[in-house]
Design a protein around this motif. Structure first.
Motif, PDB file in Angstrom:
ATOM      1  N   VAL A 159       9.235   8.492 -14.319  1.00 46.62           N
ATOM      2  CA  VAL A 159       8.648   9.029 -15.552  1.00 46.62           C
ATOM      3  C   VAL A 159       7.337   8.315 -15.863  1.00 46.62           C
ATOM      4  O   VAL A 159       6.338   8.941 -16.254  1.00 46.62           O
ATOM      5  CB  VAL A 159       9.640   8.889 -16.732  1.00 46.62           C
ATOM      6  CG1 VAL A 159       8.960   9.286 -18.044  1.00 46.62           C
ATOM      7  CG2 VAL A 159      10.869   9.741 -16.497  1.00 46.62           C
ATOM      8  N   TYR A 160       7.309   6.986 -15.690  1.00 47.38           N
ATOM      9  CA  TYR A 160       6.077   6.243 -15.942  1.00 47.38           C
ATOM     10  C   TYR A 160       4.942   6.723 -15.032  1.00 47.38           C
ATOM     11  O   TYR A 160       3.784   6.805 -15.452  1.00 47.38           O
ATOM     12  CB  TYR A 160       6.313   4.750 -15.747  1.00 47.38           C
ATOM     13  CG  TYR A 160       6.988   4.066 -16.909  1.00 47.38           C
ATOM     14  CD1 TYR A 160       6.740   4.464 -18.219  1.00 47.38           C
ATOM     15  CD2 TYR A 160       7.879   3.000 -16.714  1.00 47.38           C
ATOM     16  CE1 TYR A 160       7.358   3.829 -19.291  1.00 47.38           C
ATOM     17  CE2 TYR A 160       8.501   2.359 -17.783  1.00 47.38           C
ATOM     18  CZ  TYR A 160       8.240   2.784 -19.067  1.00 47.38           C
ATOM     19  OH  TYR A 160       8.832   2.167 -20.130  1.00 47.38           O
ATOM     20  N   ASP A 167       1.262   0.583 -13.744  1.00 40.99           N
ATOM     21  CA  ASP A 167       1.641  -0.835 -13.722  1.00 40.99           C
ATOM     22  C   ASP A 167       3.093  -1.020 -14.153  1.00 40.99           C
ATOM     23  O   ASP A 167       3.828  -1.824 -13.570  1.00 40.99           O
ATOM     24  CB  ASP A 167       0.712  -1.639 -14.649  1.00 40.99           C
ATOM     25  CG  ASP A 167      -0.688  -1.775 -14.070  1.00 40.99           C
ATOM     26  OD1 ASP A 167      -0.812  -1.740 -12.823  1.00 40.99           O
ATOM     27  OD2 ASP A 167      -1.642  -1.898 -14.854  1.00 40.99           O
ATOM     28  N   LYS A 168       3.537  -0.279 -15.174  1.00 42.89           N
ATOM     29  CA  LYS A 168       4.930  -0.366 -15.627  1.00 42.89           C
ATOM     30  C   LYS A 168       5.874   0.111 -14.529  1.00 42.89           C
ATOM     31  O   LYS A 168       6.930  -0.492 -14.285  1.00 42.89           O
ATOM     32  CB  LYS A 168       5.137   0.482 -16.890  1.00 42.89           C
ATOM     33  CG  LYS A 168       4.552  -0.137 -18.144  1.00 42.89           C
ATOM     34  CD  LYS A 168       4.977   0.678 -19.373  1.00 42.89           C
ATOM     35  CE  LYS A 168       4.536  -0.007 -20.654  1.00 42.89           C
ATOM     36  NZ  LYS A 168       4.986   0.734 -21.865  1.00 42.89           N
ATOM     37  N   ALA A 169       5.477   1.194 -13.860  1.00 38.99           N
ATOM     38  CA  ALA A 169       6.321   1.734 -12.789  1.00 38.99           C
ATOM     39  C   ALA A 169       6.436   0.729 -11.643  1.00 38.99           C
ATOM     40  O   ALA A 169       7.532   0.489 -11.110  1.00 38.99           O
ATOM     41  CB  ALA A 169       5.747   3.055 -12.293  1.00 38.99           C
ATOM     42  N   ILE A 170       5.321   0.146 -11.265  1.00 36.77           N
ATOM     43  CA  ILE A 170       5.304  -0.810 -10.145  1.00 36.77           C
ATOM     44  C   ILE A 170       6.183  -2.022 -10.458  1.00 36.77           C
ATOM     45  O   ILE A 170       6.960  -2.485  -9.607  1.00 36.77           O
ATOM     46  CB  ILE A 170       3.842  -1.246  -9.850  1.00 36.77           C
ATOM     47  CG1 ILE A 170       3.076  -0.067  -9.244  1.00 36.77           C
ATOM     48  CG2 ILE A 170       3.823  -2.462  -8.914  1.00 36.77           C
ATOM     49  CD1 ILE A 170       1.573  -0.298  -9.164  1.00 36.77           C
ATOM     50  N   LYS A 171       6.097  -2.527 -11.673  1.00 39.73           N
ATOM     51  CA  LYS A 171       6.892  -3.691 -12.066  1.00 39.73           C
ATOM     52  C   LYS A 171       8.392  -3.396 -11.939  1.00 39.73           C
ATOM     53  O   LYS A 171       9.165  -4.219 -11.428  1.00 39.73           O
ATOM     54  CB  LYS A 171       6.543  -4.088 -13.499  1.00 39.73           C
ATOM     55  CG  LYS A 171       7.264  -5.339 -13.974  1.00 39.73           C
ATOM     56  CD  LYS A 171       6.828  -5.713 -15.386  1.00 39.73           C
ATOM     57  CE  LYS A 171       7.577  -6.957 -15.859  1.00 39.73           C
ATOM     58  NZ  LYS A 171       7.170  -7.343 -17.252  1.00 39.73           N
ATOM     59  N   PHE A 201      -0.705   4.210  -4.799  1.00 35.16           N
ATOM     60  CA  PHE A 201      -1.702   5.212  -4.398  1.00 35.16           C
ATOM     61  C   PHE A 201      -2.341   5.860  -5.628  1.00 35.16           C
ATOM     62  O   PHE A 201      -3.563   5.995  -5.716  1.00 35.16           O
ATOM     63  CB  PHE A 201      -1.035   6.260  -3.505  1.00 35.16           C
ATOM     64  CG  PHE A 201      -1.746   7.574  -3.472  1.00 35.16           C
ATOM     65  CD1 PHE A 201      -3.061   7.691  -3.043  1.00 35.16           C
ATOM     66  CD2 PHE A 201      -1.095   8.739  -3.885  1.00 35.16           C
ATOM     67  CE1 PHE A 201      -3.709   8.915  -3.019  1.00 35.16           C
ATOM     68  CE2 PHE A 201      -1.731   9.960  -3.866  1.00 35.16           C
ATOM     69  CZ  PHE A 201      -3.048  10.049  -3.432  1.00 35.16           C
ATOM     70  N   LYS A 202      -1.504   6.257  -6.612  1.00 31.72           N
ATOM     71  CA  LYS A 202      -2.033   6.912  -7.806  1.00 31.72           C
ATOM     72  C   LYS A 202      -2.881   5.947  -8.634  1.00 31.72           C
ATOM     73  O   LYS A 202      -3.799   6.360  -9.358  1.00 31.72           O
ATOM     74  CB  LYS A 202      -0.885   7.454  -8.672  1.00 31.72           C
ATOM     75  CG  LYS A 202      -0.056   8.540  -7.992  1.00 31.72           C
ATOM     76  CD  LYS A 202      -0.860   9.788  -7.672  1.00 31.72           C
ATOM     77  CE  LYS A 202      -1.213  10.582  -8.895  1.00 31.72           C
ATOM     78  NZ  LYS A 202      -1.907  11.842  -8.559  1.00 31.72           N
ATOM     79  N   LYS A 203      -2.580   4.638  -8.495  1.00 30.49           N
ATOM     80  CA  LYS A 203      -3.364   3.637  -9.218  1.00 30.49           C
ATOM     81  C   LYS A 203      -4.713   3.403  -8.547  1.00 30.49           C
ATOM     82  O   LYS A 203      -5.623   2.809  -9.122  1.00 30.49           O
ATOM     83  CB  LYS A 203      -2.560   2.326  -9.273  1.00 30.49           C
ATOM     84  CG  LYS A 203      -3.187   1.252 -10.135  1.00 30.49           C
ATOM     85  CD  LYS A 203      -2.374  -0.037 -10.121  1.00 30.49           C
ATOM     86  CE  LYS A 203      -3.063  -1.130 -10.920  1.00 30.49           C
ATOM     87  NZ  LYS A 203      -2.331  -2.412 -10.859  1.00 30.49           N
ATOM     88  N   GLY A 204      -4.880   3.876  -7.297  1.00 32.57           N
ATOM     89  CA  GLY A 204      -6.139   3.689  -6.572  1.00 32.57           C
ATOM     90  C   GLY A 204      -6.049   2.681  -5.457  1.00 32.57           C
ATOM     91  O   GLY A 204      -7.035   2.443  -4.744  1.00 32.57           O
ATOM     92  N   GLN A 205      -4.872   2.083  -5.248  1.00 29.43           N
ATOM     93  CA  GLN A 205      -4.668   1.108  -4.170  1.00 29.43           C
ATOM     94  C   GLN A 205      -4.162   1.862  -2.945  1.00 29.43           C
ATOM     95  O   GLN A 205      -2.984   1.811  -2.576  1.00 29.43           O
ATOM     96  CB  GLN A 205      -3.671   0.038  -4.638  1.00 29.43           C
ATOM     97  CG  GLN A 205      -4.176  -0.751  -5.838  1.00 29.43           C
ATOM     98  CD  GLN A 205      -3.108  -1.648  -6.443  1.00 29.43           C
ATOM     99  OE1 GLN A 205      -1.916  -1.394  -6.279  1.00 29.43           O
ATOM    100  NE2 GLN A 205      -3.540  -2.695  -7.147  1.00 29.43           N
ATOM    101  N   ASN A 206      -5.101   2.577  -2.300  1.00 29.41           N
ATOM    102  CA  ASN A 206      -4.730   3.534  -1.258  1.00 29.41           C
ATOM    103  C   ASN A 206      -4.075   2.887  -0.050  1.00 29.41           C
ATOM    104  O   ASN A 206      -3.063   3.385   0.472  1.00 29.41           O
ATOM    105  CB  ASN A 206      -5.971   4.318  -0.808  1.00 29.41           C
ATOM    106  CG  ASN A 206      -6.459   5.250  -1.905  1.00 29.41           C
ATOM    107  OD1 ASN A 206      -5.784   5.415  -2.919  1.00 29.41           O
ATOM    108  ND2 ASN A 206      -7.631   5.836  -1.708  1.00 29.41           N
TER     109      ASN A 206
END
Length: 564
Positions: A159-160, A167-171, A201-206
């Motif tokens: 959902v995040y 960042d919340k999802a990754i954590k 990926f969606k954050k830009g860290q491809n």
């Protein structure tokens, strides 16, 4: 002294109706074995993707378990039904089913967790993201095992990602991967790694995102997780959609092929969407439209069928309950038989006279009035019998059992008691007697109202002659008579009024009646019940209106309008 046949008949009815009811409980059938077999058949149908049959059987099993109050199996069946509804896109319907399951979920924390997790999935699919997160957190709170918390945690991360809170999802996802017990569940671990890579990926860290998504795909291949690999291929198709259209199409086609083989419609549509957006052949667009139209029709059909299955089952359950109650009433009647034997002969004779009287009473009534007033009349008579006669008759019977009737004084006292009962019976009979709706109607109506004059109550009747009663429909005249009679009875029993005014008026098309007394009144929210409810039903059935206006210690007012 000659007694009316009604005297004996009402004594007979009294012993039948006023006897204290026995506590008859209908014991539920021991249906666990049968319910379990139905549940197993439902599971078989679910594994074969026969959703209609599975839903019907789970519902039937649930109803059978309700008879034995087996909460564990009831909640299991409801969760499976909600799962089937979600599979077929009926998310609102699944939430209704899950709500039904909540009271039973207290039997086990795992069921409570599953229900909240399913609520979250439904709201996620409906894009109600904040509610989805709330339910996922509820599922985590009630989970007693650490491993059980990982699925709702993963769902919160998804959902995040949809909310772009990467960042919340990754954590959350990195925290799940640190759980040692989680390493044993390869398919679940691959799903979390894929979601983690997609979030990067969606954050830009491809580069990091790509490595994690590729790692997840390899894990899924090794674990033979064919269905899970679809999501990996779709994520990689999106990854390459901006940089390498050819590779994006390869991954999208792979996802399309697998989802087609597994009949996973939503994933097929997502794969087709990539192929269309990447500028692939035009026939992909036609496929997308055809599949999308088809799935909308199928899911709407499923929704209607699920609702109908529930409705039909409830109807059948209600009918069975009615039969059980009728059976209980029959058993109660058998218990009362010993009290009826004493008065059986008297009752038969009295019933003969009553039927003769009723035949005369109703022979000139039209069919509509028979249907309309029969129930009200029976209810009124039964209530009057209970309220007016019950205590007196039982006291009289007790008197005959405790006092020697050879004593002349005792005999005289008994006769006085019986005369008192007889007078009350005549009063009930008079209140339910025939009504002359012809030329003498106004006179009879006025006489009826005047009978409630007493030393303590003054009844004033105004302008009854203003109404041309000959132009009013006979059924409506009967209705007005009965409603006013009920108002007067209510006044006599409850209001303690010293003054009553009944005013009549007419404008040629409508009759207006205003009733006012200076009694003790009542609270407005308590006036529409019993006899007052009967008044309202009578007036409304004749397209009239009736309004009540009252306050404690401020009297009682009623306004009636009746079209001619």
């Amino acid at each position: 002294m000659l007694r009316s046949p009604f005297f004996y008949f009402f004594i007979f009815l009294l012993f039948i109706s006023c006897e204290e009811k026995a506590n008859l409980l209908v014991k539920p059938q021991k249906s666990n074995k049968e319910a379990k077999l139905i549940q197993e058949k439902a599971t078989e149908q679910l594994l074969k993707n026969n959703y209609n049959n599975a839903f019907y059987l789970f519902n039937k099993s649930k109803i059978a378990f309700e008879l034995s109050k087996d909460s564990m199996n009831i909640v299991y069946n409801l969760i499976q039904m909600a799962n089937i509804q979600q599979i077929n896109g009926d998310y609102y319907g699944s939430k209704e089913t899950l709500t039904e399951a909540l009271p039973y979920a207290k039997v086990d924390d795992s069921y409570n967790s599953a229900i909240n997790n399913s609520f979250g999935i439904a709201d996620k699919e409906l894009s109600i993201y904040n509610d989805a997160i709330f339910y996922y957190n509820q599922a985590i709170q009630v989970s007693s095992e650490q491993i059980d918390k990982q699925s709702p945690l993963n769902n919160i991360a998804v959902v995040y990602i949809k909310q772009k809170k990467y960042d919340k999802a990754i954590k959350i996802l990195e925290g799940i991967l640190k759980t040692k017990a989680f390493d044993e569940f390869i398919k679940s671990k691959a799903r979390v790694i894929d979601n983690l890579g997609y979030a990067h990926f969606k954050k830009g860290q491809n580069e990091k995102g790509f490595q994690l998504m590729r790692e997840s795909l390899e894990l899924r291949k090794k674990a033979d997780d064919t269905y899970g690999s679809i999501e990996s291929y779709l994520h990689l198709a999106e990854f390459y959609s901006k940089t390498d259209i050819k590779k994006s199409n390869e991954y999208a086609k792979k996802a399309y092929e697998i989802s087609t083989n597994l009949n996973s419609v939503d994933e097929r549509l997502r794969a087709l969407a990539f192929l269309i957006s990447n500028g692939s052949e035009a026939n992909y667009g036609k496929k997308y439209v055809a599949i999308n139209d088809s799935i909308i029709k199928i899911r709407n059909n499923f929704k209607n069928k699920f609702a109908k299955i529930k409705y039909d089952s409830k109807k059948e359950k209600d009918e069975n309950q009615k039969l059980r109650l009728e059976k209980a009433e029959n058993e109660l009647s058998l218990q009362k038989a010993k009290y009826q034997r004493i008065f059986f002969i008297i009752g038969i004779i009295s019933l003969f006279f009553l039927l003769f009287y009723l035949r005369k009473f109703y022979q000139n009534r039209n069919r509509i009035e028979k249907i309309k007033t029969a129930y009200d009349t029976e209810t009124r008579i039964a209530k009057d019998i209970h309220d007016e006669l019950a205590n007196d008759v039982f006291n009289t019977i007790t008197y005959t059992q405790t006092q020697p009737l050879t004593n002349e004084n005792n005999k005289e006292t008994l006769l006085q008691k019986l005369d008192h009962i007889y007078a009350r019976v005549r009063g009930i009979s008079r209140e339910n007697s025939n009504i002359d709706v012809k030329a003498n109607y106004a006179l009879n109506l006025k006489e009826m109202l005047s009978t409630y004059n007493s030393d303590t109550t003054n009844v004033i009747i105004n302008s009854i002659e203003k109404v041309n009663w000959d132009l009013i429909d006979e059924i409506k005249k009967i209705t007005i008579y009965r409603v006013l009679q009920e108002l007067m009875v209510n006044m006599k029993k409850h209001s303690q009024a010293s003054l009553v005014v009944v005013k009549f008026d007419s404008n040629g098309k409508t009759v207006f009646i205003d009733y006012t007394d200076n009694g003790k009144g009542s609270q407005k929210n308590k006036i529409i019940k019993n006899g007052l409810q009967n008044m309202e039903n009578r007036i409304l059935s004749n397209k009239g209106t009736i309004t009540f206006d009252t306050e404690p210690d401020k009297g009682f007012k009623v306004k009636i309008t009746m079209p001619k």
